[in-house]
Write a protein that holds these residues in place. Structure first.
Motif, PDB file in Angstrom:
ATOM      1  N   THR A  75     -21.246 -10.337  23.080  1.00 38.16           N
ATOM      2  CA  THR A  75     -19.809 -10.376  23.325  1.00 38.16           C
ATOM      3  C   THR A  75     -19.363 -11.841  23.382  1.00 38.16           C
ATOM      4  O   THR A  75     -20.164 -12.758  23.195  1.00 38.16           O
ATOM      5  N   HIS A  80     -21.976 -12.525  30.879  1.00 37.42           N
ATOM      6  CA  HIS A  80     -22.091 -11.068  30.772  1.00 37.42           C
ATOM      7  C   HIS A  80     -23.301 -10.696  29.936  1.00 37.42           C
ATOM      8  O   HIS A  80     -24.084  -9.806  30.305  1.00 37.42           O
ATOM      9  N   ALA A  84     -26.505  -8.577  30.967  1.00 38.21           N
ATOM     10  CA  ALA A  84     -26.731  -7.309  30.261  1.00 38.21           C
ATOM     11  C   ALA A  84     -28.185  -7.172  29.818  1.00 38.21           C
ATOM     12  O   ALA A  84     -28.731  -6.063  29.778  1.00 38.21           O
ATOM     13  N   ARG A 198     -19.131  -6.327  35.199  1.00 33.49           N
ATOM     14  CA  ARG A 198     -18.922  -5.564  33.958  1.00 33.49           C
ATOM     15  C   ARG A 198     -20.238  -5.214  33.282  1.00 33.49           C
ATOM     16  O   ARG A 198     -20.384  -4.138  32.710  1.00 33.49           O
ATOM     17  N   ALA A 199     -21.196  -6.121  33.332  1.00 36.60           N
ATOM     18  CA  ALA A 199     -22.497  -5.848  32.710  1.00 36.60           C
ATOM     19  C   ALA A 199     -23.183  -4.668  33.385  1.00 36.60           C
ATOM     20  O   ALA A 199     -23.736  -3.784  32.714  1.00 36.60           O
ATOM     21  N   TRP A 200     -23.151  -4.616  34.697  1.00 37.45           N
ATOM     22  CA  TRP A 200     -23.791  -3.506  35.407  1.00 37.45           C
ATOM     23  C   TRP A 200     -22.968  -2.234  35.317  1.00 37.45           C
ATOM     24  O   TRP A 200     -23.526  -1.124  35.296  1.00 37.45           O
ATOM     25  N   ALA A 201     -21.643  -2.356  35.233  1.00 36.58           N
ATOM     26  CA  ALA A 201     -20.815  -1.149  35.115  1.00 36.58           C
ATOM     27  C   ALA A 201     -21.062  -0.446  33.778  1.00 36.58           C
ATOM     28  O   ALA A 201     -21.028   0.777  33.689  1.00 36.58           O
ATOM     29  N   LYS A 202     -21.375  -1.221  32.740  1.00 36.05           N
ATOM     30  CA  LYS A 202     -21.619  -0.636  31.415  1.00 36.05           C
ATOM     31  C   LYS A 202     -23.010  -0.049  31.305  1.00 36.05           C
ATOM     32  O   LYS A 202     -23.267   0.797  30.467  1.00 36.05           O
ATOM     33  N   GLY A 203     -23.942  -0.531  32.099  1.00 35.99           N
ATOM     34  CA  GLY A 203     -25.317  -0.045  32.018  1.00 35.99           C
ATOM     35  C   GLY A 203     -25.856   0.184  33.409  1.00 35.99           C
ATOM     36  O   GLY A 203     -26.382  -0.718  34.041  1.00 35.99           O
ATOM     37  N   THR A 204     -25.680   1.385  33.892  1.00 38.06           N
ATOM     38  CA  THR A 204     -25.982   1.671  35.298  1.00 38.06           C
ATOM     39  C   THR A 204     -27.468   1.804  35.591  1.00 38.06           C
ATOM     40  O   THR A 204     -27.877   2.250  36.646  1.00 38.06           O
TER      41      THR A 204
END
Length: 207
Positions: A75, A80, A84, A198-204
């Motif tokens: 990105t 981030h 990620a 945001r990185a953790w919200a996208k990949g839990t």
């Protein structure tokens, strides 16, 4: 005529060996193939013997980690993207905890050590990009930062895999650790929290 290797049998034997190792079961040829439909000769067909099997078990963990990391899209936000990669690391461990434990058992040689090393070099490159794009201090050593980030993440993930910490503790602890480490390296606290969150919200990291 020698038997042809079957990738499905190979995968079954690798995962069974990793599970037996994690459960501290004695791993003999007979115990390994029991219930798999394979003969003891399959270990020689696919791995050349038990040392080759253990090498393959370790390598498989890194192969799957590389695939997880390859799936992380680049990105415009380098912090981030660095985080990620850490999320991908956690997801890989939780998806196959037996293989994760075996990855770091140095009693078995790796069949392709450079391929395993390449997963860490992805972190180094991501840290360098965050520095070069001005998110981190210019004096930041990407390799040192990547080592600190990996060591902290590995410790947390290992505690979850071993059942010492509950799975739902991983994301908040990893988020706080990443923010502390990256702000210490020069990132703006608010911007850093946003990137890491945001990185953790996208990949839990659920697998």
């Amino acid at each position: 005529m020698p038997r042809r290797a079957d990738p499905a049998i190979r995968s079954v034997l690798v995962e069974r060996a990793a599970r037996m190792l994690a459960d501290r079961e004695p791993v003999t040829l007979r115990a390994l193939v029991e219930g798999t439909g394979a003969s003891t000769m399959a270990v020689y067909t696919h791995f050349g013997g038990m040392p080759g099997l253990w090498s393959a078990v370790r390598q498989e963990g890194f192969t799957r980690l590389a695939a997880r990391m390859d799936a992380v899209a680049r990105t415009a936000d380098p912090v981030h993207d660095l985080v990620a990669l850490g999320v991908a690391y956690a997801r890989n461990a939780l998806a196959a905890p037996e293989l994760y434990r075996a990855m770091f058992d140095a009693r078995a040689d790796l069949a392709d050590a450079p391929a395993a090393d390449a997963t860490f070099e992805r972190l180094v490159a991501a840290a360098a990009r965050a520095r070069d794009e001005g998110r981190l201090d210019a004096a930041t050593d990407p390799r040192a930062l990547a080592t600190q980030y990996w060591a902290a993440g590995h410790g947390l993930v290992s505690l979850v895999v071993q059942g010492v910490l509950p799975g739902d503790a991983l994301a908040p602890l990893a988020t706080g650790t990443a923010v502390a480490l990256l702000t210490a390296a020069g990132d703006d606290p608010g911007r850093c929290r946003d990137s890491v969150g945001r990185a953790w919200a996208k990949g839990t990291a659920s697998g």
